[in-house]
Design an enzyme around this catalytic site. Structure first.
Site, short mmCIF file in Angstrom:
data_model
loop_
_atom_site.label_atom_id
_atom_site.label_comp_id
_atom_site.label_asym_id
_atom_site.label_seq_id
_atom_site.Cartn_x
_atom_site.Cartn_y
_atom_site.Cartn_z
CB THR A 304 -1.41 0.19 1.45
OG1 THR A 304 -1.80 -0.68 1.27
CG2 THR A 304 -1.94 1.17 1.13
CG PHE A 306 0.39 4.90 3.75
CD1 PHE A 306 0.48 3.04 3.93
CD2 PHE A 306 -0.99 4.61 4.11
CE1 PHE A 306 0.22 2.36 4.19
CE2 PHE A 306 -1.23 4.09 4.98
CZ PHE A 306 -1.38 2.51 4.81
O1 LIG Z 1 -7.56 -0.55 8.01
C1 LIG Z 1 -6.30 -1.05 8.09
O2 LIG Z 1 -5.65 -1.23 9.17
C2 LIG Z 1 -5.81 0.47 7.34
O3 LIG Z 1 -4.42 0.94 7.71
C3 LIG Z 1 -6.42 0.96 6.15
C4 LIG Z 1 -5.67 0.33 4.55
C5 LIG Z 1 -6.48 1.54 3.03
O4 LIG Z 1 -7.33 2.23 4.19
O5 LIG Z 1 -6.31 1.07 2.59
C6 LIG Z 1 -3.92 0.22 4.57
C7 LIG Z 1 -3.70 -0.78 4.58
C8 LIG Z 1 -4.51 -1.59 3.72
O6 LIG Z 1 -4.04 -1.49 2.26
C9 LIG Z 1 -5.49 -2.24 4.62
C10 LIG Z 1 -6.52 -1.55 5.22
#
Ligand SMILES: O=C(O)C(=O)C[C@]1(C(=O)O)C=C[C@@H](O)C=C1
Length: 432
Positions: A304, A306
Site C-alpha cells: 500500500t 501512503f
Molecule cells: O485498516 C487499516 O489497517 C488501514 O490502515 C487502512 C488500509 C487502507 O485504507 O487501505 C491500509 C492499508 C491496507 O491496504 C488496508 C487497509
C-alpha cells in the site's frame, strides 16, 4: 514510533488490553471544522528555488481550486453554533478551541488557520511544540496506517482518527503536525476517498511511503475456522484477501468495518466467537487474538502506498529522485487529456499514476448533435503523479503548458520518492 502514552487513554473501562487512545471522531470534527480561501493570483513562468518562491508558486497553482472546491462548492461555510462542542481533551490533546490554536473572530467563530502567523519552526520538519512529531492516521493502534506513520516518521506520536477526513482536519487545526494516509494498493487499487479529500482540503503532499501489507486471519483464542460465520475487515483488506478467503473454504459472510485493527478490537470487545478479522499480527497481539491463518493476501507482494501530508509544502530539490502530484480539470473536450499527457512525454517525464474522479461541480457535459441527439459526457478531475521535481525546469515548463489546456490545475506536492529496497516478505516490517 512510540505508542501514545497511557495518559491519553480515555476509555479506562475498555476490556481491550493495550492503552486505548481515544480516536479523533466526527464530533471533534465539527469543533475543528474550518474552510480556507485563497485569492486569485497568476501562474508564474517558473518556480524559484527558495522556500518563499516555492510556497507562493504552490499558492498560485492552488488559487483556482477554491472556486472549484468539490466539497463546499466554492463557498466558505463558517461553522454554525451547533457545530461547537465544549473544550475537551481529544486523544490526549485539548481541542483547538480550548488551546486557542485557532484564532477566534469577534463572534467567537474559528478563523481559518491560514491566517495564523507562521514561525520558522512551523516550516521545518521538527515539531513546533516539543520533541515528538504528532502524526494523524485513520484507524486504531495495530492498523497498517499506524505502521505506515511509524515508517514515515520514526519516533512519532501516532494519533488515531476514526475517519480519513478527521486526519486531514487534525493537521489543518494544529492538533497533529502531519497525516499519513493510504492512496493506493497493489491489489485493491486506489483509495478514492483520499483523492477526493486531497482536493477538498489544502494540505500538501510532503512524502510517500510504501508499506508491504501482510494480512492475518484473527479470531478469539480457541476458535477454529469451522466455527466462523463472518469475516470482518476494512473493505481494502477484504478485497486484498478475496481469493484466499474462498480458497480457505470458509463458509462466511464478509462485512466491511472502518479499519483492520478496529475489526480485531471489535471481536475482542464483544467476545465474538463466530467472527474473524483480517488484520495485522500486531493487531492480534494488541487485542489478544490468535492467528488462524498467516499471509492471506492474494499476492505476496501486496503493498500500500501512503502519502505524508503537512500544512506547508517542502522545498523541491534535484539531488534525489522526486515525484510531483497534480490534479487538473478541463472543459474543452476529450483531446485535452492527450495534449496534457504529451506535455510530459515530450520532456521525457515519466508518469507513475493517473486517476480520474467525477467532477462533482460539473458531473455531466451535454453535447448536442442535431442528427443523433444529445450525448452526455462525464466530466472528471484527473490526478497525475510524475517523476520529476518542481525544482526542475522541464517540470515547470510541462506544468506551464498543462495550464494552457486546463480550466483548473493544482500542485498537490513535490516530494522525495520512496526508494527503500523492495522486500515483500513480512520480515520487511516487524510491526506487522
Ligand atoms: O485498516 C487499516 O489497517 C488501514 O490502515 C487502512 C488500509 C487502507 O485504507 O487501505 C491500509 C492499508 C491496507 O491496504 C488496508 C487497509
Amino acid at each position: 514510533m512510540q505508542a501514545v502514552s497511557p495518559s491519553h487513554n480515555l476509555n479506562a473501562s475498555s476490556i481491550i488490553r493495550p492503552s486505548k487512545p481515544r480516536r479523533l471522531n466526527h464530533l471533534t470534527r465539527f469543533a475543528i471544522r474550518c474552510v480556507y480561501r485563497s485569492d486569485s493570483v497568476q501562474f508564474p513562468n517558473g518556480v524559484g528555488s527558495s522556500r518563499a518562491d516555492w510556497q507562493s508558486s504552490c499558492a498560485i497553482l492552488s488559487s483556482k481550486v477554491f472556486s472549484q472546491d468539490q466539497g463546499s462548492g466554492g463557498k466558505s461555510t463558517p461553522p454554525s453554533n451547533s457545530d461547537h462542542i465544549p473544550a475537551a481533551a481529544v486523544n490526549g490533546h485539548k481541542t483547538s478551541l480550548d488551546l486557542d490554536l485557532v484564532p477566534l473572530d469577534k463572534n467567537n467563530k474559528p478563523q481559518p488557520p491560514a491566517q495564523k502567523p507562521l514561525s520558522i519552526t512551523d516550516l521545518s520538519p521538527a515539531p513546533m511544540h516539543g520533541s515528538q512529531l504528532r502524526v494523524a492516521y485513520q484507524g486504531v493502534p495495530g492498523a497498517y496506517s499506524e505502521a505506515a506513520a511509524g515508517k514515515a516518521f520514526p519516533n512519532c506520536e501516532a494519533i488515531p482518527c476514526d475517519q480519513f477526513e478527521v486526519a486531514f482536519q487534525a493537521v489543518e487545526l494544529w492538533i497533529a503536525d502531519r497525516a499519513v494516509l493510504p492512496v493506493e494498493n497493489s491489489l485493491g487499487g486506489s483509495i478514492h476517498r483520499n483523492y477526493d479529500l486531497l482536493l477538498r482540503h489544502r494540505l500538501h503532499i510532503v512524502g510517500e511511503v510504501q508499506l508491504p501489507v501482510h494480512h492475518c486471519l484473527l479470531a478469539l483464542p480457541g476458535v477454529r475456522k469451522e466455527y466462523l460465520s463472518r469475516v470482518i475487515s476494512h473493505p481494502q483488506a477484504l478485497s486484498q484477501c478475496e481469493h484466499t478467503l474462498t480458497k480457505l473454504g470458509l463458509n462466511v459472510t464478509r462485512e466491511a468495518v472502518d479499519d483492520t485493527a478496529g475489526a480485531a478490537e471489535y471481536i475482542a470487545a464483544n467476545n465474538l466467537r463466530d467472527t474473524a478479522a483480517i488484520a495485522s499480527a500486531r493487531a492480534a497481539e494488541l487485542y489478544g487474538l490468535q492467528i488462524l491463518a498467516d499471509g492471506i493476501q492474494d499476492d505476496s507482494s501486496n503493498v500500500t502506498r501512503f502519502v505524508m501530508l503537512a500544512r506547508e509544502p517542502i522545498i523541491p530539490r534535484t539531488d534525489r529522485p522526486f515525484k510531483t502530484s497534480i490534479v487538473f480539470a478541463h472543459d474543452k473536450g476529450t483531446s485535452v487529456l492527450f495534449k496534457v499527457l504529451s506535455a510530459f512525454a515530450f520532456r521525457n517525464i515519466s508518469l507513475t499514476k493517473i486517476e480520474s474522479r467525477p467532477h462533482r461541480n460539473m458531473p455531466i457535459r451535454l453535447v448536442d448533435d442535431a442528427n443523433v441527439g444529445t450525448a452526455k459526457h462525464f466530466e472528471y478531475m484527473f490526478y497525475v503523479d510524475f517523476e520529476a521535481s518542481m525544482a526542475e525546469l522541464r517540470a515547470q515548463n510541462a506544468l506551464a503548458e498543462v495550464q494552457e489546456f486546463t480550466s483548473f490545475l493544482r500542485v498537490l506536492g513535490s516530494y522525495p520518492m520512496d526508494m527503500t529496497p523492495w522486500c515483500p516478505s513480512r520480515g520487511d516490517d516487524q510491526s506487522l
